[in-house]
Design an enzyme around this catalytic site. Structure first.
Site, short mmCIF file in Angstrom:
data_model
loop_
_atom_site.label_atom_id
_atom_site.label_comp_id
_atom_site.label_asym_id
_atom_site.label_seq_id
_atom_site.Cartn_x
_atom_site.Cartn_y
_atom_site.Cartn_z
CD GLN A 40 -3.07 -1.07 0.28
OE1 GLN A 40 -3.41 0.01 -0.18
NE2 GLN A 40 -3.68 -2.20 -0.05
NE ARG A 49 -1.81 5.57 -5.75
CZ ARG A 49 -2.75 5.05 -4.95
NH1 ARG A 49 -3.71 4.31 -5.46
NH2 ARG A 49 -2.71 5.23 -3.65
N GLY A 73 -12.41 -1.05 -3.00
CA GLY A 73 -11.02 -1.45 -2.76
C GLY A 73 -10.28 -0.32 -2.05
CD GLU A 95 -8.67 -3.88 0.67
OE1 GLU A 95 -8.80 -2.95 -0.15
OE2 GLU A 95 -8.05 -4.93 0.41
CD GLU A 124 -16.48 -8.63 -7.05
OE1 GLU A 124 -16.06 -8.45 -5.87
OE2 GLU A 124 -15.82 -8.33 -8.04
CD GLU A 138 -5.01 2.87 -8.26
OE1 GLU A 138 -5.39 2.11 -9.21
OE2 GLU A 138 -3.98 2.69 -7.61
CD GLU A 147 -3.67 -5.09 -10.14
OE1 GLU A 147 -4.54 -4.90 -9.27
OE2 GLU A 147 -2.58 -4.50 -10.15
#
Ligand SMILES: C[S@@+](CC[C@H](N)C(=O)[O-])C[C@H]1O[C@@H](n2cnc3c(N)ncnc32)[C@H](O)[C@@H]1O
Length: 378
Positions: A40, A49, A73, A95, A124, A138, A147
């Protein structure tokens, strides 16, 4: 994004459409790295970013003030925290990994626990108590789609975004350009070195241990070719290494795109070489995303996050480099007619397979022999 492990490939597919993913395998392969703070931190240290997302939120506070936000996320929780600081009424920060615990601690230590609710779970599977005005995420991997995390954002959008809602980012594009690079020689030499070493190994095994292993040569050769010559590379290219016009491979409207839209990327592109007497050593791929709000509720200030080659503002995404062996001599004014195809790898839906074809017509009008090459994005 992150460089997740891909050691144990066991994802099944349902006949060529969106893969059916074994969640446990996906967790072991993909999510594992995101559970570590060092990883992270790598993303949190990427100034390009961070500045882009920071400016997108704080220069467009009107999208956040008094609104509900979903951070898909959340990782360390940074985007959720900024959303709350920009005035959101409620932020749901989802997360999948144990990083959620660190995010919760960070939210509390910043006094935002009454606004930000960290939810540990897969996007989901999570149920929210209400629909949201903003989805921030992001989700971008190498060359944008590696990914396949955008699938989770699409799922979140379709379930939880109000019909008037806004996506952060709102748009994304993939780019491709012809490049020159000394890597083409390095990788060719590395491959040659690996094969020379194999032949020494064969001699030694025969002499010392009486076993002839030469029957394995073709397999070893295939392995080494895949590794050195057919796998795209992460690189921060210098802008001078781009030797022709960059072309857009794919444009995505994050508000309307479907998984089917990003499953198989196909494009026919053109480019013109703009450097005199040089070598076409391959192609470089990158992406950009934009924060524009939505047509009826636009951004007050549009923000761009680009991962194009740049000497001062490079990102942790770098560029994906697809090398050509051998390189081809080209010059200013030569026309490239490029066909591009990208699909998800059968064994792991978060990795990609790319096929690049190219017809070159020299500025004199003479065509060169066309070529086509397959690559793995790992
Ligand atoms: C690229 S990181 C971004 C982290 C953070 N939002 C930031 O900007 O620093 C993506 C995060 O999304 C999480 N993630 C990916 N897919 C997810 C899903 N389907 N459900 C929940 N979390 C997910 C990953 O574990 C990872 O922490």
């Amino acid at each position: 994004m992150g460089s997740f492990g891909n050691a144990d490939r066991a994802t099944s597919t349902n006949g060529g459409s969106a893969p059916v993913v074994d969640k446990e395998v996906d967790f072991a392969q993909y999510f594992c790295t995101y559970a570590f703070l060092y990883h992270q931190k790598e993303m949190l240290s990427d100034r390009v970013r961070m500045d882009a997302y920071f400016n997108a939120v704080f220069k467009n506070k009107h999208h956040f003030q008094g609104r509900t936000v979903l951070d898909v996320g959340t990782g360390s929780g940074i985007l959720a925290i900024w959303s709350a600081k920009a005035g959101a009424r409620k932020v749901y920060a989802v997360e999948a990994t144990k990083m959620a615990e660190h995010a919760r601690a960070l939210v509390k230590s910043n006094g935002l626990q009454n606004v930000v609710e960290v939810i540990e779970g897969s996007m989901e599977d999570v149920t929210l108590p209400e629909k949201v005005d903003v989805i921030i995420s992001e989700w971008m991997g190498y060359f944008l789609l590696r990914e396949s995390m955008f699938d989770s954002v699409i799922c979140a959008r379709d379930r939880w975004l109000k019909p008037t809602g806004v996506m952060y980012p709102s748009h994304a594009r993939m780019w491709l350009a012809p490049i020159r690079s000394g890597l083409v020689d390095d990788k060719w030499n590395d491959y040659g070195g690996a094969m020379d070493d194999w032949h020494r190994f064969l001699d030694d095994t025969k002499t010392s241990y009486g076993v002839d292993m030469s029957v394995l040569t073709n397999h070893f050769d295939e392995e080494q070719q895949r590794y050195y010559l057919q796998t795209s590379l992460w690189k921060n290219l210098h802008p001078h290494q781009v030797i022709g016009a960059a072309a857009i491979v794919k444009e995505i409207d994050c508000l309307t795109a479907t998984v089917a839209d990003v499953l198989n990327v196909r494009a026919n592109l053109t480019s013109i070489i703009n450097s005199p007497n040089t070598r076409l050593c391959g192609f470089g791929g990158w992406f950009d995303v934009h924060f524009r709000g939505r047509k009826e509720d636009p951004a007050q200030q549009e923000i761009e996050l680009t991962t194009a080659p740049n000497t001062e503002n490079s990102t942790h995404w770098g560029q994906q480099v697809f090398l050509l062996h051998p390189p081809i001599h080209v010059s200013e004014g030569d026309d490239l007619d490029i066909s591009f195809a990208m699909d998800r790898a059968k064994e792991n839906h978060r990795l990609m397979e790319v096929e690049l074809g190219c017809k070159i017509t020299m500025s004199s009008g003479t065509p060169m022999p066309p070529f086509s090459k397959k690559f793995h994005i790992e």
